[in-house]
Structure formats: C-alpha cells, structure tokens
Design an enzyme around this catalytic site. Structure first.
Site, mmCIF file in Angstrom:
data_model
loop_
_atom_site.group_PDB
_atom_site.id
_atom_site.type_symbol
_atom_site.label_atom_id
_atom_site.label_comp_id
_atom_site.label_asym_id
_atom_site.label_seq_id
_atom_site.Cartn_x
_atom_site.Cartn_y
_atom_site.Cartn_z
ATOM 1 N N ARG A 187 0.838 -1.204 0.000
ATOM 2 C CA ARG A 187 0.000 0.000 0.000
ATOM 3 C C ARG A 187 0.874 1.255 0.000
ATOM 4 O O ARG A 187 1.938 1.283 0.634
ATOM 5 C CB ARG A 187 -0.862 -0.018 1.264
ATOM 6 C CG ARG A 187 -1.894 1.092 1.389
ATOM 7 C CD ARG A 187 -3.013 0.945 0.415
ATOM 8 N NE ARG A 187 -4.189 1.725 0.773
ATOM 9 C CZ ARG A 187 -5.197 1.945 -0.073
ATOM 10 N NH1 ARG A 187 -5.167 1.455 -1.306
ATOM 11 N NH2 ARG A 187 -6.260 2.629 0.302
ATOM 12 N N THR A 225 -8.694 1.096 -10.659
ATOM 13 C CA THR A 225 -8.215 -0.171 -10.064
ATOM 14 C C THR A 225 -8.364 -1.417 -10.952
ATOM 15 O O THR A 225 -9.109 -1.411 -11.910
ATOM 16 C CB THR A 225 -8.897 -0.388 -8.689
ATOM 17 O OG1 THR A 225 -8.724 0.771 -7.908
ATOM 18 C CG2 THR A 225 -8.397 -1.569 -7.916
ATOM 19 N N THR A 238 -3.810 -0.736 -7.760
ATOM 20 C CA THR A 238 -4.536 0.518 -8.002
ATOM 21 C C THR A 238 -3.623 1.730 -8.009
ATOM 22 O O THR A 238 -2.545 1.711 -7.398
ATOM 23 C CB THR A 238 -5.607 0.709 -6.890
ATOM 24 O OG1 THR A 238 -6.404 1.848 -7.194
ATOM 25 C CG2 THR A 238 -4.994 0.888 -5.519
ATOM 26 N N GLU A 281 -5.690 4.365 -7.415
ATOM 27 C CA GLU A 281 -6.854 4.980 -6.776
ATOM 28 C C GLU A 281 -7.821 5.534 -7.807
ATOM 29 O O GLU A 281 -8.523 4.787 -8.431
ATOM 30 C CB GLU A 281 -6.450 6.046 -5.753
ATOM 31 C CG GLU A 281 -7.409 6.164 -4.557
ATOM 32 C CD GLU A 281 -8.858 6.431 -4.896
ATOM 33 O OE1 GLU A 281 -9.686 5.517 -4.679
ATOM 34 O OE2 GLU A 281 -9.197 7.530 -5.331
ATOM 35 N N ASP A 325 -7.637 8.281 0.152
ATOM 36 C CA ASP A 325 -8.387 7.215 0.839
ATOM 37 C C ASP A 325 -8.371 7.408 2.363
ATOM 38 O O ASP A 325 -9.048 6.692 3.102
ATOM 39 C CB ASP A 325 -7.827 5.827 0.496
ATOM 40 C CG ASP A 325 -8.493 5.240 -0.742
ATOM 41 O OD1 ASP A 325 -9.324 5.920 -1.369
ATOM 42 O OD2 ASP A 325 -8.187 4.083 -1.086
ATOM 43 N N SER A 382 -8.155 0.891 2.891
ATOM 44 C CA SER A 382 -8.588 0.467 1.555
ATOM 45 C C SER A 382 -9.832 -0.390 1.656
ATOM 46 O O SER A 382 -10.184 -0.875 2.740
ATOM 47 C CB SER A 382 -7.457 -0.352 0.922
ATOM 48 O OG SER A 382 -7.861 -0.907 -0.306
ATOM 49 N N SER A 383 -10.503 -0.556 0.510
ATOM 50 C CA SER A 383 -11.596 -1.533 0.419
ATOM 51 C C SER A 383 -11.180 -2.730 -0.413
ATOM 52 O O SER A 383 -11.998 -3.624 -0.650
ATOM 53 C CB SER A 383 -12.808 -0.899 -0.252
ATOM 54 O OG SER A 383 -13.220 0.220 0.476
ATOM 55 N N GLY A 429 -13.644 -1.268 -7.844
ATOM 56 C CA GLY A 429 -14.990 -0.731 -7.598
ATOM 57 C C GLY A 429 -15.108 0.145 -6.376
ATOM 58 O O GLY A 429 -16.202 0.299 -5.839
ATOM 59 N N GLY A 430 -13.980 0.716 -5.902
ATOM 60 C CA GLY A 430 -14.065 1.553 -4.707
ATOM 61 C C GLY A 430 -14.613 0.733 -3.556
ATOM 62 O O GLY A 430 -14.328 -0.460 -3.428
#
Ligand code: DON
Length: 591
Positions: free
Chosen positions: A126, A413, A431, A433, A453, A477-478, A498-499
């Site tokens: 990340r 992403t 990603t 973002e 984020d 993050s998701s 997809g966020g």
C-alpha cells in the site's frame, strides 16, 4: 493511426481543477475488435466471455483486465514460471495498456497461497503517507475538508508507491524466472506501441479536463490537444526506459536515484504541491501480514487485513449470513435483503474500527469472532430492512474510541487472479486509486492519489477518526483480494475493483459460487445489487432492476445505476475455471 509520444520533461502545468461527477471516470466499455489479432487463444477467450462461458484448464490459469497483460502472464506460466513470475509480467503490462487503473506509481495488496507450505499469507504494498504529512493534509485554512478533486489532482494526494517493491519482494521469494525477462514484453510493447483500447479511449475523453492540468499526461493521452481514440497507437518511450532501468538495476532504482528524484520533484513542483520527499521513498517497505480468514459454510474466506478493510468486511458480510438460507438465489427479495443488511452492518464496523493497524489498534479478531458475527447476524432475522445500522461492540484488547470515518472512495483499479502449474495461487488487487490517479506522470507511468483514501476530517465532534492522515501511515482500503480455502486447499480466487463497492462485488461472487453453484464466468457476469450505507444500488440494464419494487416494499431506497465491477475469478476443482468480468476488457487464459 496517429502516433503519440510522451514528452520527456517532467513538467506539470497549472490549470483548473474542474469539478465533475466522480462517476465520469467510472470504467465502462468492454473492448471488441481491438484484441482479436493477438493470438487464437485470446480470440477464443474473448468468444467464451461473450458467450458467457468460463475458460477451462488443467494446469494453470490467469485472469486480468487486458488481453495483452493476460497473454504476458500466460506466456510465463506456459513456460513453467510461477504465479509470482506471472504476476510481475501481468502488472508491468497493465501499467502500460491500462495505465489509468494501476501501475508502478501505485500500490497493491496480494493474497498468496504457497503450495509448498500450504499456507496463505498476504503482502501489503500500500502507498504510504509522507513523513511530513499531518492530519490536516486535506483541510483548508479553516479546518474544513477540501473538495474531493481539489485534493486528488496534483501532488498533495501522492503516497509513496508500493507496487514496484511488492513485485520485487514476491519475485525474490517465489519467482524462478529472470526478472529482466519478465519485464521484457512490456518494455518492447512500450517502445513499439500498442493500439488504444475502447475503454482507455473512453476514459481519456471523459477525463480530458483534468488530464489537461498535467503537461506530460496531456501530451501522452491527448497528443495535438485532443483525446486519443480507439485504435490510435500509443508509444511510451519513458516507460520503456523505466523498465530498462528496473531490469538492469532492480527496483532499488525506483526508490533512490534519478527516477526517485524526478518523482519527488514532480510531486513537490505540482500546482497542488505535495510533501513527498526522497527519504519517504528510500524508507518504503513492503509488509507481510497475516491473512484475515473467516469461516463460511465449511470454507475459510481468506483476505487482506488492515490497512485494507476488504478482508474483514467480506468475511463479516458472509459471516453474518451464515445462519440464513440463500438458496432462493439472486432474484429473491429476501435473499437480497439479507445480503444488503449484512453488508450494511459490516460497513458500520468498517467505518468505525478499520484503519492502518500499525497506527491504531484494530480489533480484527473481535470483528471476525464467530460469536460476535452470530450476534450481529441475528439482527437480520426480521422481515424488513433494518431501519438503522450502527457499529457493534466487538471484543478488543485496547481502549477504542473512534468517530465514524468520512473517507470518500471513487472508481478505477484492477484485479489479477493466477493459479500456476505448481498449485501456487496469487490474488492481487492493484490501483493508483482514482482513474488516472493524481494525473501526474513520471517515467511513463501515472502517480497515485491514494492518500485521498484517508479521512479528510481528522476528528468528529472532538473524537479522532481512526483513518485520519498521519505521517508514515497507510490509508484504509476496500480492496479485497481473496482466496477461499476448503479442507486446506484453495477453491476460489476472487477480487474486483470498484471503490468501496469492491466488498459487495466480491462477497456476491463468493456467494454465487458457493451458495448458488454458479461457474466463474456466470458469477462474474451476475447483475449487481449493492448496499453499503442504506441506499440499494441496482445495476442498470440488468435483471437487478426488477428487484426495485420488492426492495422498496421492505423499506429500501433504491438507485438504478451503472455498477462497473471488474471481477476476475478462478474456480479450482478437478479443473480450473476462469471468469472475466464482461463489464471490462479482461479475459481468462489457461492450459
Ligand atoms: O484502496 C481502495 O479501496 C481504493 N483506492 C480503490 C479504488 C477503486 O477500486 C476504484 N475502482 N473502481
């Protein structure tokens, strides 16, 4: 066909940060016609996808968002490379042909099943906040949060990229092929040029105004001032050169040296200047973290723990549903009510508790404790939508008093799923973002805007927010790269962009394959219905629209809209079965 070349100077032009609906950058069109000439296997995979059929294989499989990238991975796997080798080849190719979604300027999470040890582990690549970042990073002088795109575009949002370090780490641990050889196909294609895909062309057109704020990005994506169109040839000599440097010197050259200096100068020199420094790049480290696993109908759903909320939220959504029968299928209103409210409960916990666990204590164990999940799941036992949903009280071993989170997450992403012929499995979501990230371009790739984020507000009513910006911290993050295990062996590889809807897309794919017995392609194509915070999003133009009346009758507000997942799934049984999301340009290849 026109030729477009990136300018070699790392200059960033000033300009307007026009406010547009964020959904304008939501990826849509699936490519037709542009990839058919790549190989007979690619053509067959595209035909299978159009026919709604999974790709079947015996030994190995790779599924990703662009046929060039899948083919690069397939070539590695066919020649006896590992999933780690293939992942490197796929990612560096995606950075070229799907530059708006992921690349060397971004970050990634990898869930890895190591066949030799039988262990699932995860790697956190990340992006990281600079040491000079403060909780006020995205606030104006009055302490009010900036507008989303005022924060995204420019240098302020750029975190230290983690993807190059992640690729090097897993290659060193699990790769067997020559590093430079894995970079070679992308390097060659960058120098020779590739035809712009329909989706890239569409996204450039939709983002033209923001791309115009960055001189290098504008000259690449909009040569002669107008957006590239499908079929235009893009040549990316700076990217070819970056890959040459990384081939010869390794990724150390990314985090120190000329490339690092250019990244820092670009971020600090941008109109919306950021605080990233050469020290931030030099100290970046990939972190191996324990996989987060939750039980579901005799399976273990293993995913990414903090700083991602993905593993916990997917695990909880399924865990809350454990006591309910979902066999009536995706068109049944009661089934949809159950899934929606399970997801809402998971999102309430996510908003309160999940952030970078190296900075704030996250009660991972408590959130996934079977007794806690059963207690929360019991809330779903009524007939109507839950009128209100709040975070629960999981067991924790630190004092926790967080305000609910206020981060905004919007689309781009990519997800990569790979099984190699040795039985290793890679599930990686990657990603930069937002679509085109910060819009700043260096060395032929886009720099991320991942710091957005974080929660823009640091406190709510005087109570700190767990996901506030802090120096050296990683934004929540998701992303939910997942490997589903059964009896100690991997059976499903899943994940999506997809966020924050990633969580719902991934949970539905797993339910589709476990509860509804669907194959990987049918599961990837299944119409979406997603509920995160109360409103039930129904996928426009699909059978999900027909749920609207029934869902309204049990108390939901509904919204019919495009839901552009990018699910890349592999089912592992007697054979391997690959499914590529028809909403994107990807394919599955296997042998
Ligand atoms: O890490 C996250 O959760 C987001 N930055 C991912 C963004 C994303 O998936 C956009 N997708 N369409």
């Amino acid at each position: 066909m026109r030729l477009a070349l990136i300018g070699l100077l790392a200059l960033v032009a000033g300009g307007a940060n026009a406010q547009q609906a964020a959904d304008a950058v939501q990826p849509e069109a699936a490519g037709v016609g542009i990839f058919e000439s790549l190989s007979p296997q690619v053509t067959a995979a595209l035909e299978a996808k159009r026919a709604g059929l999974p790709v079947q294989a015996e030994d190995w499989m790779v599924v990703a968002a662009n046929p060039h990238a899948v083919r690069a991975g397939a070539d590695v796997l066919a020649a006896g490379g590992t999933a780690a080798d293939a992942l490197v080849a796929v990612q560096v190719m995606l950075g070229l042909v799907e530059p708006q979604s992921s690349g060397l300027g971004g970050g990634a999470f990898l869930v890895w099943y190591d066949r030799a040890s039988g262990r699932v582990t995860t790697f956190d690549g990340r992006e990281t906040a600079p040491l000079a970042a403060t909780p006020q990073l995205f606030q104006d002088a009055a302490g009010e949060p900036l507008g989303f795109f005022d924060a995204v575009v420019g240098g302020l949002s750029v975190g230290v990229p983690g993807t190059p370090a992640l690729l090097a780490e897993i290659h060193a641990r699990y790769g067997t092929r020559d590093w430079a050889g894995l970079l070679a196909p992308a390097r060659a294609l960058a120098a020779d040029g590739f035809p712009v895909s329909p989706r890239l062309a569409q996204l450039v057109a939709e983002d033209a105004e923001r791309l115009a704020t960055s001189e290098i990005a504008a000259s690449y994506f909009m040569p002669s001032g107008v957006p590239v169109v499908q079929g235009d040839m893009l040549v990316n000599l700076p990217y070819a050169n970056t890959l040459k440097v990384l081939s010869e010197e390794g990724v150390g050259a990314f985090y120190a040296g000329d490339l690092a200096k250019t990244i820092v100068a670009t971020v600090q020199g941008a109109d919306n200047a950021g605080v990233l420094s050469d020290v931030d790049l030099a100290i970046y480290r990939v972190k191996e973290r324990t996989a987060v696993c939750a039980p579901y109908r005799g399976h273990e759903i293993c995913g990414m723990g903090p700083p991602s909320s993905g593993g916990i939220a997917v695990g909880q959504t399924l865990g809350f549903l454990e006591g309910y029968d979902l066999s009536a299928g995706p068109d049944d209103v009661t089934v949809r009510r159950l899934i929606a409210d399970a997801s809402r409960l998971a999102f309430a916990d996510r908003g309160r508790y999940v952030a970078d666990s190296d900075f704030v204590p996250v009660p991972v164990k408590g959130l996934l404790d079977p007794a806690y999940m059963a207690e929360r799941g019991a809330l779903l036992a009524g007939d109507d939508a839950l009128p209100e949903v709040a975070a629960g009280n999981p067991e924790f071993d630190h004092a926790l008093n967080w305000a609910d989170d206020q981060a905004i997450e919007l689309p781009s992403t990519s997800h990569i799923s790979i099984v190699d012929s040795f039985g290793n499995v890679a599930s990686m979501t990657t990603t930069i973002e937002n679509g085109f990230g910060s819009r700043l371009m260096v060395g032929g790739f886009l720099l991320n805007n991942q710091l957005t984020d974080f929660s823009f507000r640091s406190h709510d009513g005087g109570v700190p927010i767990a996901n506030r910006v802090e120096p050296g911290k990683r934004p929540r993050s998701s992303m939910a790269p997942t490997i589903v295990m059964k009896d100690g062996a991997p059976v499903i590889v899943a994940g999506s962009p997809g966020g924050s809807r990633i969580i719902g897309y991934t949970a539905q794919a797993i339910i589709a394959m476990i509860d509804w017995g669907l194959d990987a392609q049918t599961a990837a194509a299944l119409p979406h219905a997603v509920n995160r915070f109360g409103t039930y999003d129904l996928e426009a133009g699909t059978t999900a629209e027909a749920l609207a009346e029934g869902l309204a009758a049990v108390g939901y507000e509904t919204d019919v809209r495009a839901l552009t997942s990018g699910l890349h799934l592999i089912g592992i049984g007697e054979r391997l079965q690959g499914g590529a999301d028809p909403r994107r340009e990807g394919i599955a290849l296997g042998e």
